[in-house]
Structure formats: C-alpha cells, structure tokens
Scaffold this active site. Sequence first.
Site, PDB file in Angstrom:
ATOM      1  N   ARG A   1      -8.966   8.037  -3.416  1.00  0.00           N
ATOM      2  CA  ARG A   1      -8.387   6.841  -2.795  1.00  0.00           C
ATOM      3  C   ARG A   1      -9.522   6.011  -2.196  1.00  0.00           C
ATOM      4  O   ARG A   1     -10.300   6.510  -1.388  1.00  0.00           O
ATOM      5  CB  ARG A   1      -7.389   7.258  -1.707  1.00  0.00           C
ATOM      6  CG  ARG A   1      -6.893   6.088  -0.902  1.00  0.00           C
ATOM      7  CD  ARG A   1      -5.807   6.447   0.120  1.00  0.00           C
ATOM      8  NE  ARG A   1      -5.454   5.246   0.834  1.00  0.00           N
ATOM      9  CZ  ARG A   1      -5.624   5.070   2.147  1.00  0.00           C
ATOM     10  NH1 ARG A   1      -6.059   6.041   2.922  1.00  0.00           N
ATOM     11  NH2 ARG A   1      -5.316   3.910   2.709  1.00  0.00           N
TER      12      ARG A   1
ATOM     13  N   GLU B   1      -2.448   1.253   7.161  1.00  0.00           N
ATOM     14  CA  GLU B   1      -2.203   1.339   8.603  1.00  0.00           C
ATOM     15  C   GLU B   1      -2.033  -0.015   9.302  1.00  0.00           C
ATOM     16  O   GLU B   1      -2.856  -0.399  10.134  1.00  0.00           O
ATOM     17  CB  GLU B   1      -3.336   2.118   9.283  1.00  0.00           C
ATOM     18  CG  GLU B   1      -3.512   3.519   8.748  1.00  0.00           C
ATOM     19  CD  GLU B   1      -4.496   4.357   9.580  1.00  0.00           C
ATOM     20  OE1 GLU B   1      -5.230   3.775  10.407  1.00  0.00           O
ATOM     21  OE2 GLU B   1      -4.522   5.581   9.414  1.00  0.00           O
TER      22      GLU B   1
ATOM     23  N   GLU C   1      -4.374  10.336   4.076  1.00  0.00           N
ATOM     24  CA  GLU C   1      -5.530  10.699   4.895  1.00  0.00           C
ATOM     25  C   GLU C   1      -5.171  11.884   5.764  1.00  0.00           C
ATOM     26  O   GLU C   1      -4.068  11.929   6.329  1.00  0.00           O
ATOM     27  CB  GLU C   1      -5.954   9.564   5.852  1.00  0.00           C
ATOM     28  CG  GLU C   1      -6.670   8.426   5.193  1.00  0.00           C
ATOM     29  CD  GLU C   1      -7.085   7.335   6.190  1.00  0.00           C
ATOM     30  OE1 GLU C   1      -7.377   7.648   7.369  1.00  0.00           O
ATOM     31  OE2 GLU C   1      -7.105   6.171   5.766  1.00  0.00           O
TER      32      GLU C   1
ATOM     33  N   HIS D   1      -7.844  -2.562   3.541  1.00  0.00           N
ATOM     34  CA  HIS D   1      -8.220  -1.564   4.547  1.00  0.00           C
ATOM     35  C   HIS D   1      -9.090  -2.279   5.596  1.00  0.00           C
ATOM     36  O   HIS D   1     -10.263  -1.981   5.785  1.00  0.00           O
ATOM     37  CB  HIS D   1      -8.945  -0.385   3.891  1.00  0.00           C
ATOM     38  CG  HIS D   1      -8.923   0.876   4.701  1.00  0.00           C
ATOM     39  ND1 HIS D   1      -8.485   2.087   4.201  1.00  0.00           N
ATOM     40  CD2 HIS D   1      -9.287   1.127   5.981  1.00  0.00           C
ATOM     41  CE1 HIS D   1      -8.594   3.023   5.133  1.00  0.00           C
ATOM     42  NE2 HIS D   1      -9.082   2.461   6.224  1.00  0.00           N
TER      43      HIS D   1
ATOM     44  N   ASN E   1      -0.861   8.835   6.706  1.00  0.00           N
ATOM     45  CA  ASN E   1      -2.128   9.301   7.275  1.00  0.00           C
ATOM     46  C   ASN E   1      -1.798  10.088   8.534  1.00  0.00           C
ATOM     47  O   ASN E   1      -1.150   9.562   9.447  1.00  0.00           O
ATOM     48  CB  ASN E   1      -3.021   8.116   7.652  1.00  0.00           C
ATOM     49  CG  ASN E   1      -3.476   7.318   6.438  1.00  0.00           C
ATOM     50  OD1 ASN E   1      -3.268   7.732   5.304  1.00  0.00           O
ATOM     51  ND2 ASN E   1      -4.103   6.185   6.680  1.00  0.00           N
TER      52      ASN E   1
ATOM     53  N   TYR F   1      -3.290  12.663  11.631  1.00  0.00           N
ATOM     54  CA  TYR F   1      -4.432  13.273  12.319  1.00  0.00           C
ATOM     55  C   TYR F   1      -4.038  14.168  13.483  1.00  0.00           C
ATOM     56  O   TYR F   1      -4.660  15.177  13.734  1.00  0.00           O
ATOM     57  CB  TYR F   1      -5.393  12.180  12.826  1.00  0.00           C
ATOM     58  CG  TYR F   1      -6.134  11.523  11.688  1.00  0.00           C
ATOM     59  CD1 TYR F   1      -7.337  12.032  11.240  1.00  0.00           C
ATOM     60  CD2 TYR F   1      -5.608  10.410  11.028  1.00  0.00           C
ATOM     61  CE1 TYR F   1      -8.018  11.460  10.175  1.00  0.00           C
ATOM     62  CE2 TYR F   1      -6.278   9.833   9.955  1.00  0.00           C
ATOM     63  CZ  TYR F   1      -7.474  10.369   9.540  1.00  0.00           C
ATOM     64  OH  TYR F   1      -8.125   9.816   8.479  1.00  0.00           O
TER      65      TYR F   1
HETATM   66  O1  LGS Z   1     -11.854   6.204   9.425  1.00  0.00           O
HETATM   67  C1  LGS Z   1     -10.519   6.040   9.727  1.00  0.00           C
HETATM   68  C2  LGS Z   1      -9.843   7.343  10.014  1.00  0.00           C
HETATM   69  C3  LGS Z   1     -10.436   8.272  11.021  1.00  0.00           C
HETATM   70  O2  LGS Z   1      -9.353   8.620  11.915  1.00  0.00           O
HETATM   71  C4  LGS Z   1      -9.738   5.347   8.601  1.00  0.00           C
HETATM   72  O3  LGS Z   1     -10.389   4.197   8.134  1.00  0.00           O
HETATM   73  C5  LGS Z   1      -8.394   4.951   9.133  1.00  0.00           C
HETATM   74  O4  LGS Z   1      -7.566   4.587   8.037  1.00  0.00           O
HETATM   75  C6  LGS Z   1      -7.709   5.986  10.033  1.00  0.00           C
HETATM   76  O5  LGS Z   1      -7.170   5.307  11.115  1.00  0.00           O
HETATM   77  N1  LGS Z   1      -8.553   7.033  10.592  1.00  0.00           N
HETATM   78  C7  LGS Z   1      -8.312   7.796  11.675  1.00  0.00           C
HETATM   79  N2  LGS Z   1      -7.260   7.763  12.386  1.00  0.00           N
HETATM   80  C8  LGS Z   1      -6.926   8.663  13.427  1.00  0.00           C
HETATM   81  C9  LGS Z   1      -6.074   8.066  14.443  1.00  0.00           C
HETATM   82  C10 LGS Z   1      -5.718   9.099  15.492  1.00  0.00           C
HETATM   83  C11 LGS Z   1      -5.342   8.417  16.757  1.00  0.00           C
HETATM   84  C12 LGS Z   1      -5.147   9.386  17.850  1.00  0.00           C
HETATM   85  C13 LGS Z   1      -5.280   8.748  19.176  1.00  0.00           C
HETATM   86  C14 LGS Z   1      -5.075   9.776  20.229  1.00  0.00           C
HETATM   87  C15 LGS Z   1      -5.649   9.355  21.531  1.00  0.00           C
END
Ligand code: LGS
Length: 453
Positions: A78, A167, A351, A122, A292, A294
């Site tokens: 991807r 996202e 993701e 993106h 996605n 996490y």
């Molecule tokens: O690199 C980004 C990754 C890394 O973690 C990627 O481009 C995005 O599409 C994506 O948002 N990504 C990502 N998201 C994790 C978000 C977790 C938020 C948790 C917040 C808690 C305090």
Amino acid sequence: MSQTPVFPEGFLWGAATAAHQIEGSPLADGAGPSIWTRFAHTPGMMLNGDTGDVACDHYNRWREDVKLMRELGLTAYRFSVSWSRILPEGTGRVNPKGVDFYSRLVDALLENGIEPLLTLYHWDLPAALDDRGGWLNRDIADWFAEYAGVMYRALDGRVKKWVTLNEPWVVTDGGYLHGALAPGHRSRFEAPIASHNLMRAHGAAVKAYRELGKHEIGLVVNIEPKYPASDSAEDQAATRRAHAYMNEQYLHPALLGHYPPELKEIFGEAWPDWPAEDFELIKQKLDFVGINYYTRNVTRAAESYPLNAAMVKQPLGTYTETGWEVFPQGLADLLLWFKRTYGDLPVYITENGAAFFDPPTADVDPRTGARRVRDPLRIDYLRKHIGAVYDAIQAGVDVRGYMLWSLLDNLEWSLGYSKRFGMIHVNYATQERTPKDSARWYAEVIRTHGRKL
Ligand code: LGS
C-alpha cells in the site's frame, strides 16, 4: 487465538507507506510543492527541523525497495500518490513525469507478484490548492475527482484496489482543529467544514471511479475502540462523544448517509446544517473499508477542547515509544463493532504497527556475518495484533488483508525522523536498508500464510 491459524485463501500480506514520508525529492521532475513541503520548511513546525526533502530517497531507490519487498515475500504493498507530482497546480495541467514515476512503480510491483493498493490522498495537498482554501473550499470535491480521474485513466486495471482518502479524521483534527499537522490551522469552525469537504471529495472520487474504473475502491479510516473509565454517567457520555467523533464521524456519512448526532453536541454552533443533497454524493457504494489500528482509548470526562474527554493512562499497560498503549484485543473488538454497525463489507487492515526504540545501528550477527536490528518488542506487537485479526475472522468479520506500518523507517510527520515504525531499518546518513528481526519474522508468517504466528 487457540489453534493453528488458517487465514482465508487470497488473504493479502503487505506493508504500507505514504509518499511524503518516504519519497524525498518533493520538487523533482516538475512536481509542485505540497502543504507538507511548505509546512516542514516553516520554522518550529517539525521536531528537530526535519523535512521530507530526502526522507528515504525512495523516489530514487524504489527499485531496491521493491526488491526488498519481494525478498520478504510481500503479496501486497500500500502506497500513496503525491497529488502535486501529478498536477503541480492541483488542477489543470498534468505532469507526465509524475504519472510515469507511479506507473513504473506499479509495473515493478506486478512483475514481482505484489498487488498494489493505491491511496490517492495521504495528506500532501498541493500547496496551490491550499492557496485557494484547500479543504475549506467546496470546489475541492471537483478538484479531487479531477485528479482521481487522471490516476484511474493511467493505472486502473494494473491497480485494482484504490483508496480515496487516508484518515480524514487526522487531516481535520491535526490540520484544522489542533494545528499540529499541515496546514496547521486551529479552528473549531473550520474543522467541521474540512471534514465535510473531505467526505464530499471522497464521494466525488468514488462516483468518478464508477464511470472510469472497473475494480475496487474504498476509504481508509483510523479508528480505535473507546472504553469508559468508569460507569459514571459523565464518563459514559464522554466515551460516547469520543467514539462518535473518531469512529463514526466519517464512516457514518460514507456508509449510512448521515452524521452521528453527537457531533452537533461537540461542535455546538460551529456545526452547520448541511445541505441534504451532500449526503447523496458522500454515500457511495464502497467495495471495502480500510482500517488503521494502533491503540485503544480508555476515556473519562474532563474539560478539553472540543470533546470534554480525556484518555486515562493504564498503570499496568504497555506503551510504545509514541506513548500509545499496546492493546491487541481492541483490534478484534473494533472489527466486531464494525461488522455489527455497518454490515458485511470487506475490510483490510491498511495500517498496524509500532515505533519502539530500536538499537541505533545495525549490529553484525557473529554467526552469520549478517547485519541485524533486534526488535523483539515489535515482533511481539505484530504477533498479537495479527492474532487479533485472526480472532475477528473466526468470529465472522470479512478481513481480506493486513498491511504492516511500515515497510521502512520514515518521516513520522511533525515528529520527523525521531520515531521508527519500519520493519526495515533506514540509515538516514547512507540510506542503507537493513531488514530488522521483525521483517524476517514477518517473512516467515507470510511464507506459512500465518500458520507460524
Ligand atoms: O505514519 C503514520 C502512522 C503512524 O501512526 C501514517 O502516515 C498515518 O496514516 C497514521 O496516522 N499513523 C499512525 N497513527 C497512530 C495514531 C494513534 C493515535 C493515538 C493517540 C493516543 C494519545
């Protein structure tokens, strides 16, 4: 997960990246600047003053990167296309060299038996369009459909899986509400407008696909289960708001044709009454949804902007280097919630992955002489999350593939190069790539089709 997993036939095992995070050379071959190039060159916006000017130099090293994917046995990849490489001014004039770059990449993937999943957006909006209001301008639905049409005409058939947006929640929350991401605005009034126009643009691009394309198209959202910190009415209400805001704000209009009522409660007078016909555009038939995942969020009521909710840190929890709790069960819960709420739509995990402190330099294995990066925490994270995906499949969710974030260490947006999510280590001084132990582990998972988790 109890017995030896047997993943469905044709389940895709892949990895994910995004243009701005890996390519570098943002202005090469006639490309126009994007909001991320501009943002990264604005003093104070990026940790350590990092920029995407070089990143992983994937723009020049893509052949080597495809070779690495093949060596790991990936069956899918991807990636995203940078809009301003294709249309330097965002609309109008097409830059053939930009199209050629992605066309060659797609050919190389197919030659190596790797299925491309192409994300159209993106986060790297052409700067020229930001100058015209960006996601705040209603015309962006047409601009996006125009760009999407150029890509469909160039690549549909070779690319069979298309993603409109990555996202939208982050684009709005980071870019228009809190300002930590490009274009760096901070406005309660702008955020709903940006969100709504993102969804209109998504709808317009899907509509254009039905005219020009023959395969599959979907939307990628970042969602996470919200669990109330207590059974108090306040915490329950805060959890409901947080859930509507992050998990339903985009999926509801895209799949059900309306917003969850909590958004009005959250944004108050800043939440407009939208024209009814907008929802006809937004709600298009989708072939799949990309999720996605996490982390999860344990939520309590608190004074905060704009949700009046806060995350409760778990004293016994394990956290990644970005401070996100490791909670694999959340992924299974989320997938079951998705099926209950939106029905039997095919899902890809587009993701999943983690940044951990990896040893800074690859050391040499004394037995084999091979360079190594030992990342046992990442392996543990991946094993448990892929296991949770399997549990959800067993429970009846139609999950068709898993894309690990990320193929390479890369530019983690405003956190710069400080966080390493890759299964392949990148030495940014030499651009040398070294598969970490997690990459070797993942290759074995793929080789055994998930039997050896
Ligand atoms: O690199 C980004 C990754 C890394 O973690 C990627 O481009 C995005 O599409 C994506 O948002 N990504 C990502 N998201 C994790 C978000 C977790 C938020 C948790 C917040 C808690 C305090």
